[in-house]
Design a protein around this motif. Structure first.
Motif, PDB file in Angstrom:
ATOM      1  N   PRO A  54       0.820  -1.205   0.000  1.00 45.50           N
ATOM      2  CA  PRO A  54       0.000   0.000   0.000  1.00 45.50           C
ATOM      3  C   PRO A  54       0.862   1.267   0.000  1.00 45.50           C
ATOM      4  CG  PRO A  54       0.058  -0.935   2.187  1.00 45.50           C
ATOM      5  CD  PRO A  54       0.804  -1.887   1.296  1.00 45.50           C
ATOM      6  N   CYS A  55       0.332   2.308  -0.588  1.00 44.97           N
ATOM      7  CA  CYS A  55       1.035   3.579  -0.676  1.00 44.97           C
ATOM      8  C   CYS A  55       0.016   4.693  -0.449  1.00 44.97           C
ATOM      9  CB  CYS A  55       1.702   3.716  -2.036  1.00 44.97           C
ATOM     10  SG  CYS A  55       2.777   5.139  -2.156  1.00 44.97           S
ATOM     11  N   LEU A  56       0.307   5.585   0.464  1.00 43.90           N
ATOM     12  CA  LEU A  56      -0.619   6.645   0.845  1.00 43.90           C
ATOM     13  C   LEU A  56      -0.254   7.943   0.147  1.00 43.90           C
ATOM     14  CD1 LEU A  56      -3.021   6.987   2.836  1.00 43.90           C
ATOM     15  CD2 LEU A  56      -1.356   7.887   4.466  1.00 43.90           C
ATOM     16  N   ARG A  57      -1.217   8.527  -0.568  1.00 40.84           N
ATOM     17  CA  ARG A  57      -1.010   9.817  -1.247  1.00 40.84           C
ATOM     18  C   ARG A  57      -1.583  10.902  -0.349  1.00 40.84           C
ATOM     19  NH1 ARG A  57      -0.848  12.185  -6.575  1.00 40.84           N
ATOM     20  NH2 ARG A  57      -2.041  14.105  -6.595  1.00 40.84           N
ATOM     21  N   ILE A  58      -0.790  11.923  -0.100  1.00 42.35           N
ATOM     22  CA  ILE A  58      -1.217  13.026   0.754  1.00 42.35           C
ATOM     23  C   ILE A  58      -1.299  14.293  -0.096  1.00 42.35           C
ATOM     24  CG2 ILE A  58      -0.668  14.388   2.801  1.00 42.35           C
ATOM     25  CD1 ILE A  58       0.934  11.996   3.796  1.00 42.35           C
ATOM     26  N   THR A  59      -2.410  14.995   0.035  1.00 42.65           N
ATOM     27  CA  THR A  59      -2.602  16.265  -0.670  1.00 42.65           C
ATOM     28  C   THR A  59      -2.902  17.346   0.367  1.00 42.65           C
ATOM     29  OG1 THR A  59      -4.958  15.839  -1.006  1.00 42.65           O
ATOM     30  CG2 THR A  59      -3.472  15.165  -2.759  1.00 42.65           C
ATOM     31  N   ASP A  60      -2.831  18.605  -0.060  1.00 37.32           N
ATOM     32  CA  ASP A  60      -3.195  19.680   0.856  1.00 37.32           C
ATOM     33  C   ASP A  60      -4.696  19.931   0.766  1.00 37.32           C
ATOM     34  OD1 ASP A  60      -3.577  21.087  -1.490  1.00 37.32           O
ATOM     35  OD2 ASP A  60      -1.905  22.456  -1.200  1.00 37.32           O
ATOM     36  N   GLY A  61      -5.181  20.931   1.430  1.00 32.82           N
ATOM     37  CA  GLY A  61      -6.608  21.240   1.468  1.00 32.82           C
ATOM     38  C   GLY A  61      -7.210  21.552   0.108  1.00 32.82           C
ATOM     39  N   GLN A  62      -6.409  22.030  -0.833  1.00 33.68           N
ATOM     40  CA  GLN A  62      -6.909  22.362  -2.172  1.00 33.68           C
ATOM     41  C   GLN A  62      -6.732  21.212  -3.154  1.00 33.68           C
ATOM     42  OE1 GLN A  62      -4.859  24.640  -0.403  1.00 33.68           O
ATOM     43  NE2 GLN A  62      -6.745  25.622   0.280  1.00 33.68           N
ATOM     44  N   GLY A  63      -6.223  20.099  -2.708  1.00 31.81           N
ATOM     45  CA  GLY A  63      -6.049  18.947  -3.579  1.00 31.81           C
ATOM     46  C   GLY A  63      -4.715  18.896  -4.299  1.00 31.81           C
ATOM     47  N   ALA A  64      -3.814  19.831  -3.982  1.00 32.37           N
ATOM     48  CA  ALA A  64      -2.488  19.827  -4.608  1.00 32.37           C
ATOM     49  C   ALA A  64      -1.636  18.728  -3.977  1.00 32.37           C
ATOM     50  CB  ALA A  64      -1.810  21.187  -4.444  1.00 32.37           C
ATOM     51  N   PHE A  65      -0.946  17.997  -4.816  1.00 33.36           N
ATOM     52  CA  PHE A  65      -0.119  16.875  -4.374  1.00 33.36           C
ATOM     53  C   PHE A  65       0.983  17.348  -3.434  1.00 33.36           C
ATOM     54  CE2 PHE A  65       3.773  14.369  -5.175  1.00 33.36           C
ATOM     55  CZ  PHE A  65       3.350  13.144  -4.680  1.00 33.36           C
ATOM     56  N   ILE A  66       1.129  16.645  -2.300  1.00 34.66           N
ATOM     57  CA  ILE A  66       2.222  16.942  -1.373  1.00 34.66           C
ATOM     58  C   ILE A  66       3.279  15.857  -1.463  1.00 34.66           C
ATOM     59  CG2 ILE A  66       2.903  17.194   1.046  1.00 34.66           C
ATOM     60  CD1 ILE A  66       0.250  18.514   1.582  1.00 34.66           C
ATOM     61  N   ARG A  67       2.886  14.596  -1.191  1.00 35.23           N
ATOM     62  CA  ARG A  67       3.861  13.506  -1.262  1.00 35.23           C
ATOM     63  C   ARG A  67       3.172  12.151  -1.225  1.00 35.23           C
ATOM     64  NH1 ARG A  67       7.036  12.774   4.366  1.00 35.23           N
ATOM     65  NH2 ARG A  67       7.986  11.192   3.101  1.00 35.23           N
ATOM     66  N   LEU A  68       3.943  11.139  -1.587  1.00 36.96           N
ATOM     67  CA  LEU A  68       3.518   9.746  -1.478  1.00 36.96           C
ATOM     68  C   LEU A  68       4.305   9.094  -0.360  1.00 36.96           C
ATOM     69  CD1 LEU A  68       3.321   8.391  -5.130  1.00 36.96           C
ATOM     70  CD2 LEU A  68       1.447   8.665  -3.553  1.00 36.96           C
ATOM     71  N   LEU A  69       3.613   8.379   0.492  1.00 39.25           N
ATOM     72  CA  LEU A  69       4.291   7.598   1.525  1.00 39.25           C
ATOM     73  C   LEU A  69       4.306   6.157   1.069  1.00 39.25           C
ATOM     74  CD1 LEU A  69       2.789   9.015   4.826  1.00 39.25           C
ATOM     75  CD2 LEU A  69       5.028   9.454   3.842  1.00 39.25           C
ATOM     76  N   PRO A  70       5.485   5.592   0.836  1.00 34.40           N
ATOM     77  CA  PRO A  70       5.557   4.205   0.370  1.00 34.40           C
ATOM     78  C   PRO A  70       5.120   3.228   1.460  1.00 34.40           C
ATOM     79  CG  PRO A  70       7.743   5.057   0.788  1.00 34.40           C
ATOM     80  CD  PRO A  70       6.798   6.198   0.961  1.00 34.40           C
ATOM     81  N   ALA A  71       5.084   1.963   1.104  1.00 37.10           N
ATOM     82  CA  ALA A  71       4.548   0.913   1.968  1.00 37.10           C
ATOM     83  C   ALA A  71       5.137   0.931   3.369  1.00 37.10           C
ATOM     84  CB  ALA A  71       4.770  -0.448   1.315  1.00 37.10           C
ATOM     85  N   VAL A  72       6.418   1.137   3.495  1.00 33.55           N
ATOM     86  CA  VAL A  72       7.046   1.126   4.818  1.00 33.55           C
ATOM     87  C   VAL A  72       6.518   2.282   5.656  1.00 33.55           C
ATOM     88  CG1 VAL A  72       9.227   1.342   6.032  1.00 33.55           C
ATOM     89  CG2 VAL A  72       9.091  -0.048   3.977  1.00 33.55           C
ATOM     90  N   ALA A  73       6.402   3.456   5.053  1.00 33.60           N
ATOM     91  CA  ALA A  73       5.956   4.630   5.795  1.00 33.60           C
ATOM     92  C   ALA A  73       4.458   4.618   6.075  1.00 33.60           C
ATOM     93  CB  ALA A  73       6.331   5.896   5.024  1.00 33.60           C
ATOM     94  N   VAL A  74       3.678   3.941   5.251  1.00 30.91           N
ATOM     95  CA  VAL A  74       2.231   3.892   5.475  1.00 30.91           C
ATOM     96  C   VAL A  74       1.929   3.288   6.835  1.00 30.91           C
ATOM     97  CG1 VAL A  74       0.094   2.768   4.746  1.00 30.91           C
ATOM     98  CG2 VAL A  74       1.530   3.893   3.078  1.00 30.91           C
ATOM     99  N   ALA A  75       2.719   2.320   7.250  1.00 32.09           N
ATOM    100  CA  ALA A  75       2.471   1.657   8.523  1.00 32.09           C
ATOM    101  C   ALA A  75       3.168   2.340   9.691  1.00 32.09           C
ATOM    102  CB  ALA A  75       2.920   0.206   8.437  1.00 32.09           C
TER     103      ALA A  75
END
Length: 135
Positions: free
Chosen positions: A96-117
């Motif tokens: 799994p990989c978590l995508r994080i965006t800001d309040g306006q939907g602009a891409f901030i970063r992807l957290l890879p599988a290790v960081a998701v947990a």
């Protein structure tokens, strides 16, 4: 030959894995309306790239269900646009990989599988412990 064996085994076990994932889904926790609304706003900034039959993804989705976290699910296995976005953002297709965006939907970063947990992410969202043995 070995690769073909495991591919066939994976295909044979897929229906059972999906059934297990559906039946093992816990009931979500109940929060006050204000707390759930705040949770919905925070989770609106997240999207989880996953494979339907990945055991680590199943564990993360189960924890999301248990904690009533409405995080958007993006199937990186069967939807090419999500797979390409995951590849471009993270450099490889790993779930799994978590995508994080800001309040306006602009891409901030992807957290890879290790960081998701990792505990900081899930403690902020209400997880008591790491949802999966992802690494």
């Amino acid at each position: 030959m070995v690769k073909m064996f495991f591919k066939t085994l994976r295909l044979a076990l897929m229906p059972f894995t999906l059934l297990w994932a559906k039946l093992a889904m816990p009931k979500g926790i109940v929060r006050s309306a204000e707390a759930q609304q705040q949770n919905d706003v925070e989770c609106g900034q997240l999207a989880l790239y996953h494979f339907k039959t990945c055991p680590f993804c199943i564990k993360v989705r189960r924890e999301m269900g248990r904690l009533s976290l409405p995080i958007e699910l993006r199937d990186a296995q069967h939807e090419p646009e999500h797979r390409d976005a995951l590849l471009q953002g993270g450099g490889k297709v790993q779930t799994p990989c978590l995508r994080i965006t800001d309040g306006q939907g602009a891409f901030i970063r992807l957290l890879p599988a290790v960081a998701v947990a990792s505990p900081p992410i899930f403690y902020r969202l209400g997880f008591r412990s790491s949802p999966a043995y992802v690494c």
